[in-house]
Enzyme design. Structure first.
Site, PDB file in Angstrom:
ATOM      1  CG  PHE A 135       4.018  11.030   7.535  1.00 21.00           C
ATOM      2  CD1 PHE A 135       5.133  11.856   7.615  1.00 21.00           C
ATOM      3  CD2 PHE A 135       2.781  11.606   7.282  1.00 21.00           C
ATOM      4  CE1 PHE A 135       5.014  13.240   7.451  1.00 21.00           C
ATOM      5  CE2 PHE A 135       2.650  12.989   7.112  1.00 21.00           C
ATOM      6  CZ  PHE A 135       3.786  13.805   7.202  1.00 21.00           C
ATOM      7  N   GLY A 143      -7.706  15.907  10.618  1.00 22.93           N
ATOM      8  CA  GLY A 143      -7.310  15.303   9.341  1.00 22.93           C
ATOM      9  C   GLY A 143      -6.855  16.407   8.409  1.00 22.93           C
ATOM     10  CB  SER A 144      -8.712  18.655   6.101  1.00 21.52           C
ATOM     11  OG  SER A 144      -9.120  17.677   5.179  1.00 21.52           O
ATOM     12  CD  GLU A 379       1.146  11.113   0.925  1.00 25.39           C
ATOM     13  OE1 GLU A 379       1.848  11.931   0.313  1.00 25.39           O
ATOM     14  OE2 GLU A 379       1.334   9.878   0.894  1.00 25.39           O
TER      15      GLU A 379
HETATM   16  N1  COS Z   1       6.269  24.417   3.358  1.00 23.72           N
HETATM   17  C1  COS Z   1       6.764  25.181   4.365  1.00 23.72           C
HETATM   18  N2  COS Z   1       5.984  25.836   5.244  1.00 23.72           N
HETATM   19  C2  COS Z   1       4.657  25.698   5.100  1.00 23.72           C
HETATM   20  C3  COS Z   1       4.064  24.918   4.090  1.00 23.72           C
HETATM   21  C4  COS Z   1       4.941  24.274   3.193  1.00 23.72           C
HETATM   22  N3  COS Z   1       4.445  23.524   2.205  1.00 23.72           N
HETATM   23  N4  COS Z   1       2.719  24.977   4.201  1.00 23.72           N
HETATM   24  C5  COS Z   1       2.455  25.776   5.245  1.00 23.72           C
HETATM   25  N5  COS Z   1       3.629  26.201   5.789  1.00 23.72           N
HETATM   26  C6  COS Z   1       3.790  27.116   6.917  1.00 23.72           C
HETATM   27  C7  COS Z   1       3.140  28.458   6.623  1.00 23.72           C
HETATM   28  O1  COS Z   1       4.029  29.301   5.939  1.00 23.72           O
HETATM   29  C8  COS Z   1       2.835  28.947   8.005  1.00 23.72           C
HETATM   30  O2  COS Z   1       4.024  29.450   8.574  1.00 23.72           O
HETATM   31  P1  COS Z   1       4.033  30.661   9.642  1.00 23.72           P
HETATM   32  O3  COS Z   1       3.440  30.128  10.896  1.00 23.72           O
HETATM   33  O4  COS Z   1       5.476  30.995   9.790  1.00 23.72           O
HETATM   34  O5  COS Z   1       3.227  31.767   9.014  1.00 23.72           O
HETATM   35  C9  COS Z   1       2.476  27.663   8.762  1.00 23.72           C
HETATM   36  O6  COS Z   1       3.097  26.599   8.049  1.00 23.72           O
HETATM   37  C10 COS Z   1       0.982  27.422   8.844  1.00 23.72           C
HETATM   38  O7  COS Z   1       0.465  27.416   7.530  1.00 23.72           O
HETATM   39  P2  COS Z   1      -1.060  27.676   7.207  1.00 23.72           P
HETATM   40  O8  COS Z   1      -1.505  28.911   7.917  1.00 23.72           O
HETATM   41  O9  COS Z   1      -1.277  27.597   5.746  1.00 23.72           O
HETATM   42  O10 COS Z   1      -1.726  26.426   7.973  1.00 23.72           O
HETATM   43  P3  COS Z   1      -3.227  25.960   8.093  1.00 23.72           P
HETATM   44  O11 COS Z   1      -3.473  25.497   9.476  1.00 23.72           O
HETATM   45  O12 COS Z   1      -4.140  26.953   7.479  1.00 23.72           O
HETATM   46  O13 COS Z   1      -3.265  24.596   7.219  1.00 23.72           O
HETATM   47  C11 COS Z   1      -3.401  23.196   5.276  1.00 23.72           C
HETATM   48  C12 COS Z   1      -2.994  24.548   5.905  1.00 23.72           C
HETATM   49  C13 COS Z   1      -4.898  22.936   5.241  1.00 23.72           C
HETATM   50  C14 COS Z   1      -2.884  23.291   3.871  1.00 23.72           C
HETATM   51  C15 COS Z   1      -2.685  22.030   6.022  1.00 23.72           C
HETATM   52  O14 COS Z   1      -3.217  21.845   7.320  1.00 23.72           O
HETATM   53  C16 COS Z   1      -2.760  20.723   5.281  1.00 23.72           C
HETATM   54  O15 COS Z   1      -1.993  20.475   4.361  1.00 23.72           O
HETATM   55  N6  COS Z   1      -3.684  19.823   5.678  1.00 23.72           N
HETATM   56  C17 COS Z   1      -3.782  18.500   5.147  1.00 23.72           C
HETATM   57  C18 COS Z   1      -2.912  17.611   5.945  1.00 23.72           C
HETATM   58  C19 COS Z   1      -2.645  16.322   5.255  1.00 23.72           C
HETATM   59  O16 COS Z   1      -2.185  16.281   4.126  1.00 23.72           O
HETATM   60  N7  COS Z   1      -2.908  15.241   5.989  1.00 23.72           N
HETATM   61  C20 COS Z   1      -2.678  13.939   5.503  1.00 23.72           C
HETATM   62  C21 COS Z   1      -1.541  13.333   6.266  1.00 23.72           C
HETATM   63  S1  COS Z   1      -0.734  12.022   5.472  1.00 23.72           S
HETATM   64  S2  COS Z   1      -2.085  10.697   5.088  1.00 23.72           S
END
Ligand code: COS
Length: 396
Positions: A135, A143-144, A379
């Site tokens: 993935f 990253g975040s 993750e």
């Molecule tokens: N399921 C479905 N849709 C989702 C979702 C989910 N779990 N989480 C977010 N979305 C959607 C939101 O609804 C939003 O949609 P719209 O554009 O239609 O409004 C869009 O995705 C963007 O969401 P959001 O504004 O919350 O995004 P951000 O850029 O603020 O990021 C975080 C949110 C920080 C939570 C995200 O970037 C994240 O999870 N980061 C960590 C990444 C990670 O886990 N990396 C490790 C990889 S594997 S080692």
């Protein structure tokens, strides 16, 4: 000292069905009998994938499909099965857990959004262990803030051309394919990301730069230089990649919690065994109230993590069963945050209890101390989970 056996009493909880109980019981019996030399993480990871595939355990990483055509053991990707399998594997071997988990995480987006042709081409081979999955979301500067990625796909004759690089990619260098998230519309932020299936054999895809970490597992950089992909490599909707990545993580974050739980249970097991046998000041370590208090705290941290983990997995499975696919983002985040943080504390307490032995390279608690650390980061780091939960609370 008695051989380490994964506890099974929690399987009586109402979160589980008979299939989960049978599965956990069979795996708890099977894993300790396996002998894989883990001195080279890349060789060991391949060996675990092969063994887990041959023995049918990877069949829980994909759905069954029509008439079992996709190779999965159950109709749907079952979160509770993933959680208890990871918990049991991690209790015995965090590397076995890693090998198992990556088959699921790496193919999860294909399960969720793949065309019938893509699912048929990849999922059965993931389930048999003949294809190793990965993935690819993170980048050095994303990253975040996953939406800040800059790796780019631009339309080219008959498909797409990819340029850029991905970092911290688990199974990098040993995977057969990478589910890769890239910008297809850089001006559109998270709404301009698309997923692609990139075969490892794609010309000018370079996965040779390995990253060495404190608890060795296969990890590498991916560099894409004008990598040409056919149009059929697009996975899911154009510009729908960010949501697909998040939906995949919603499933697998709860399973990371399962892995952390397995490691915490093992640390508690080691601590209890040691407390029962270690002699000091004319009694055993376990006779001291100080030790009893620590063990009590550890057991409660483990159970608290377990309940949040099983709840997240049960909620998702129940939503799928009822066909309403409710979002479990916040519940999965709570499980991942709590289980990984609690496991770190439990393992640290177990190590402290072992005194000098605890820091001796090669003891189980010393290994667990290194193994658990990255789970609080990958993750979605604990801070990202806090953010997700906080946002959900404000919206509720
Ligand atoms: N399921 C479905 N849709 C989702 C979702 C989910 N779990 N989480 C977010 N979305 C959607 C939101 O609804 C939003 O949609 P719209 O554009 O239609 O409004 C869009 O995705 C963007 O969401 P959001 O504004 O919350 O995004 P951000 O850029 O603020 O990021 C975080 C949110 C920080 C939570 C995200 O970037 C994240 O999870 N980061 C960590 C990444 C990670 O886990 N990396 C490790 C990889 S594997 S080692």
């Amino acid at each position: 000292m008695k051989p380490a056996t994964a506890p099974l009493t929690h399987l009586a909880l109402p979160f589980f069905d008979a299939v989960h109980r049978q599965l956990a019981t069979a795996l708890a019996e099977w894993v300790p009998q396996q002998q894989i030399d883990e001195s080279d993480d890349r060789i060991a990871c391949r060996a675990w994938v092969k063994l887990l595939g041959e023995q049918g355990w990877l069949r829980y990483c994909v759905p069954a499909g029509l008439n079992g055509a996709l190779g999965g053991a159950l109709d749907r990707l079952d979160s509770r099965a993933l959680v208890i399998l990871r918990e049991t594997l991690a209790f015995h071997s965090p590397l076995a857990d890693f090998a198992f988990a990556m088959q699921g995480l790496g193919s999860g987006a294909i399960t969720l959004a793949g065309s019938p042709e893509q699912q048929a081409a990849y999922l059965p081979l993931v389930a048999s262990g003949e294809k190793i999955a990965a993935f690819a979301l993170s980048e050095a500067d994303a990253g975040s803030d996953a939406g800040a990625m800059t790796t780019r796909a631009t339309p080219s004759a008959g498909g797409w051309s990819i340029n850029g690089s991905k970092s911290w990619i688990s199974n990098g260098g040993i995977a057969d394919f990478y589910v890769t998230f890239v910008k297809t519309d850089p001006a559109a932020g998270t709404r301009g990301i698309t997923a692609f299936i990139v075969d490892a054999s794609t010309p000018r895809l370079d996965s040779s730069e390995h990253i060495t970490v404190m608890s060795p597992h296969p990890l590498a950089m991916l560099k894409f230089t004008n990598c040409q992909l056919a149009a059929g490599a697009q996975l899911g909707a154009l510009h729908g990649g960010f949501k697909l990545a998040m939906q995949t993580l919603d499933i697998f974050r709860a399973s990371v919690a399962g892995a952390a739980l397995g490691m915490a249970r093992r640390a508690l097991f080691e601590a209890v065994q040691y407390a029962r046998t270690r002699k000091m000041f004319g009694q055993t370590l376990g006779d001291f109230q100080l030790t009893q208090a620590k063990l009590g705290e550890m057991a409660a941290l483990v159970d608290a993590a377990a309940l949040l983990t099983y709840r997240a997995a049960w909620l998702r499975d129940e939503g799928e069963r009822l066909g309403n696919s409710v979002r479990v983002t916040a519940e999965a985040a709570m499980a991942k945050m709590t289980a990984t943080e609690n496991a770190q504390r439990v393992i640290d307490m177990a190590l402290q209890m072992h005194g000098g032995l605890g820091v001796m390279v090669g003891t189980k608690v010393e290994g667990l101390y290194r193994d658990i650390r990255s789970l609080r980061i990958y993750e979605g780091a604990t801070e990202v989970q806090q953010l997700i939960i906080g946002k959900a609370v404000l919206q509720s």
